[in-house]
Design an enzyme around this catalytic site. Structure first.
Site, PDB file in Angstrom:
ATOM      1  N   SER A  20    -106.087  11.133  82.541  1.00 36.68           N
ATOM      2  CA  SER A  20    -105.964  10.104  82.116  1.00 36.68           C
ATOM      3  C   SER A  20    -104.236  10.813  83.406  1.00 36.68           C
ATOM      4  O   SER A  20    -103.736  10.910  83.399  1.00 36.68           O
ATOM      5  CB  SER A  20    -104.849   8.828  81.689  1.00 36.68           C
ATOM      6  OG  SER A  20    -103.833   7.909  81.592  1.00 36.68           O
ATOM      7  N   TYR A  55    -100.510   7.513  74.009  1.00 35.01           N
ATOM      8  CA  TYR A  55    -101.466   7.842  74.113  1.00 35.01           C
ATOM      9  C   TYR A  55    -101.261   9.126  75.889  1.00 35.01           C
ATOM     10  O   TYR A  55    -101.833  10.239  75.423  1.00 35.01           O
ATOM     11  CB  TYR A  55    -101.364   6.622  75.098  1.00 35.01           C
ATOM     12  CG  TYR A  55    -102.672   7.293  76.214  1.00 35.01           C
ATOM     13  CD1 TYR A  55    -103.997   6.917  76.050  1.00 35.01           C
ATOM     14  CD2 TYR A  55    -102.827   6.193  77.620  1.00 35.01           C
ATOM     15  CE1 TYR A  55    -105.854   6.960  76.835  1.00 35.01           C
ATOM     16  CE2 TYR A  55    -103.551   6.871  78.438  1.00 35.01           C
ATOM     17  CZ  TYR A  55    -105.113   6.832  77.834  1.00 35.01           C
ATOM     18  OH  TYR A  55    -106.239   6.956  78.733  1.00 35.01           O
TER      19      TYR A  55
HETATM   20  N1  LIG Z   1    -108.759   1.902  82.150  1.00 34.50           N
HETATM   21  C1  LIG Z   1    -108.122   2.576  82.333  1.00 34.50           C
HETATM   22  O1  LIG Z   1    -107.342   1.931  82.993  1.00 34.50           O
HETATM   23  C2  LIG Z   1    -108.212   3.738  81.990  1.00 34.50           C
HETATM   24  C3  LIG Z   1    -106.885   4.826  82.596  1.00 34.50           C
HETATM   25  C4  LIG Z   1    -106.952   5.983  83.004  1.00 34.50           C
HETATM   26  C5  LIG Z   1    -107.404   7.080  82.013  1.00 34.50           C
HETATM   27  N2  LIG Z   1    -108.653   6.129  81.381  1.00 34.50           N
HETATM   28  C6  LIG Z   1    -109.717   6.699  80.654  1.00 34.50           C
HETATM   29  O2  LIG Z   1    -111.119   6.592  80.502  1.00 34.50           O
HETATM   30  C7  LIG Z   1    -111.946   6.840  79.861  1.00 34.50           C
HETATM   31  C8  LIG Z   1    -113.106   5.247  79.427  1.00 34.50           C
HETATM   32  O3  LIG Z   1    -112.583   4.240  79.525  1.00 34.50           O
HETATM   33  P1  LIG Z   1    -112.454   3.435  80.276  1.00 34.50           P
HETATM   34  O4  LIG Z   1    -111.190   2.549  81.166  1.00 34.50           O
HETATM   35  O5  LIG Z   1    -113.638   3.404  81.200  1.00 34.50           O
HETATM   36  O6  LIG Z   1    -112.541   2.186  78.369  1.00 34.50           O
HETATM   37  P2  LIG Z   1    -113.572   1.343  77.889  1.00 34.50           P
HETATM   38  O7  LIG Z   1    -114.041   0.444  79.021  1.00 34.50           O
HETATM   39  O8  LIG Z   1    -112.481   0.740  77.066  1.00 34.50           O
HETATM   40  O9  LIG Z   1    -114.794   1.889  77.574  1.00 34.50           O
HETATM   41  C9  LIG Z   1    -114.458   3.298  76.694  1.00 34.50           C
HETATM   42  C10 LIG Z   1    -115.677   3.810  76.075  1.00 34.50           C
HETATM   43  O10 LIG Z   1    -115.209   4.919  75.011  1.00 34.50           O
HETATM   44  C11 LIG Z   1    -116.098   5.251  74.107  1.00 34.50           C
HETATM   45  N3  LIG Z   1    -115.323   5.204  72.678  1.00 34.50           N
HETATM   46  C12 LIG Z   1    -114.476   4.785  72.401  1.00 34.50           C
HETATM   47  N4  LIG Z   1    -114.374   5.317  70.465  1.00 34.50           N
HETATM   48  C13 LIG Z   1    -115.376   6.131  70.720  1.00 34.50           C
HETATM   49  C14 LIG Z   1    -115.989   6.797  70.032  1.00 34.50           C
HETATM   50  N5  LIG Z   1    -115.038   7.173  68.457  1.00 34.50           N
HETATM   51  N6  LIG Z   1    -116.911   7.432  70.269  1.00 34.50           N
HETATM   52  C15 LIG Z   1    -118.352   7.363  71.479  1.00 34.50           C
HETATM   53  N7  LIG Z   1    -116.895   7.010  72.252  1.00 34.50           N
HETATM   54  C16 LIG Z   1    -116.508   6.397  72.165  1.00 34.50           C
HETATM   55  C17 LIG Z   1    -116.699   3.357  73.826  1.00 34.50           C
HETATM   56  O11 LIG Z   1    -117.600   3.157  73.186  1.00 34.50           O
HETATM   57  P3  LIG Z   1    -117.782   1.852  72.489  1.00 34.50           P
HETATM   58  O12 LIG Z   1    -118.579   0.614  73.679  1.00 34.50           O
HETATM   59  O13 LIG Z   1    -118.592   1.736  71.391  1.00 34.50           O
HETATM   60  O14 LIG Z   1    -116.555   0.696  71.811  1.00 34.50           O
HETATM   61  C18 LIG Z   1    -116.281   3.177  75.339  1.00 34.50           C
HETATM   62  O15 LIG Z   1    -117.780   3.311  76.246  1.00 34.50           O
HETATM   63  C19 LIG Z   1    -111.003   6.869  78.214  1.00 34.50           C
HETATM   64  O16 LIG Z   1    -111.274   8.278  77.688  1.00 34.50           O
HETATM   65  C20 LIG Z   1    -109.919   6.560  79.234  1.00 34.50           C
HETATM   66  O17 LIG Z   1    -109.035   7.040  77.925  1.00 34.50           O
HETATM   67  C21 LIG Z   1    -108.837   4.953  81.331  1.00 34.50           C
END
Ligand SMILES: NC(=O)c1ccc[n+]([C@@H]2O[C@H](COP(=O)([O-])OP(=O)(O)OC[C@H]3O[C@@H](n4cnc5c(N)ncnc54)[C@H](OP(=O)(O)O)[C@@H]3O)[C@@H](O)[C@H]2O)c1
Length: 234
Positions: A136, A150
């Protein structure tokens, strides 16, 4: 390239958000996919001959070994691992308790390390193994008090990517920390009032990750930052 040589990627957290967008993008580019999800569901668009879904919970310390083994039994090789599953906890480092930090470190740092470790010998056998740590911009700067806890986990995730890059370089393994700002997924929607149209589209992030894992060994990218808004350095 024959079927036996087609590259295989493992993507954690492929159920929705960035992971789901990346799976769809890599499928169109000819990758075979091993998708790790807490509740495995085959994507509607997927060809079951080229896509397999497996149970993977990042909180389970044994999950990466079993998922990696199932991937090798199904596809016979692993060329890339994308540690994408992640959680956010919007608390300051003073509000938070140890359990909050433990959960963040478990999912955002310890599980990605275990995943890379489980796939390590297969990645080395590939000759061009790739490890993507979805970190991130919160792994590059602390933007606010509420993002502080975070950020502690994501700074560690960035360090993990660098550590993997050093460890794997002579084996042909390249590692990259992906550092996005707000991406239009459930996670960001819970943190900002920005409309989706003002955040990075997860499909654009998927195109970036697809480009990065396709680069040759001689074009190693240690970190890649992406932002939807202007900040001092990103
Ligand atoms: N969105 C942003 O603005 C942003 C910015 C920077 C970095 N990121 C990073 O990008 C990555 C993906 O996030 P996203 O934005 O796609 O968020 P999201 O839509 O909330 O999706 C999170 C994903 O992680 C999975 N997950 C959460 N806890 C888990 C666990 N214990 N075991 C296995 N899977 C788990 C969720 O599965 P379930 O469907 O089962 O909950 C979902 O597939 C993360 O590492 C996040 O920190 C996001």
């Amino acid at each position: 390239m024959s079927m036996g040589e087609e590259r295989v990627v493992m993507i954690s957290g492929a159920s929705r958000g960035i992971g789901a967008a990346l799976a769809a993008e890599l499928a169109t580019r000819g990758w075979r996919l091993s998708l790790g999800m807490r509740k495995p569901v085959m994507p509607a668009w997927a060809d079951p001959a080229r896509v397999a879904v497996f149970a993977y919970d990042a909180m389970d310390a044994d999950a990466s070994v079993s998922w990696t083994g199932e991937t090798l039994r199904t596809f016979g090789r692993i060329d890339a691992v994308v540690a994408n599953a992640g959680i956010g906890i919007a608390k300051t480092v003073i509000e938070a308790d140890d359990a909050d930090l433990d959960n963040l470190l478990e999912v955002n740092v310890k599980a990605p390390r275990r995943l890379a470790k489980s796939a390590w010998s297969a990645l080395a056998s590939s000759g061009r193994g790739r490890v993507i740590i979805v970190a991130s911009l919160s792994g590059k700067r602390v933007k606010s008090a509420k993002s502080g806890l975070y950020a502690v986990s994501k700074f560690a995730a960035v360090a993990l990517a660098h550590a993997i890059r050093h460890t794997g370089f002579d084996l042909g393994i390249r590692a990259t920390a992906i550092c996005p700002g707000f991406v239009a997924t459930d996670m960001a929607r819970g943190l900002t009032s920005k409309p989706d149209s003002e955040m990075t589209d997860p499909r654009d992030l998927a195109r970036i990750i697809a480009m990065l894992i396709d680069l040759p060994n001689e074009a190693s990218v240690a970190e890649f930052t992406i932002n939807c808004q202007l900040e001092e350095s990103f």
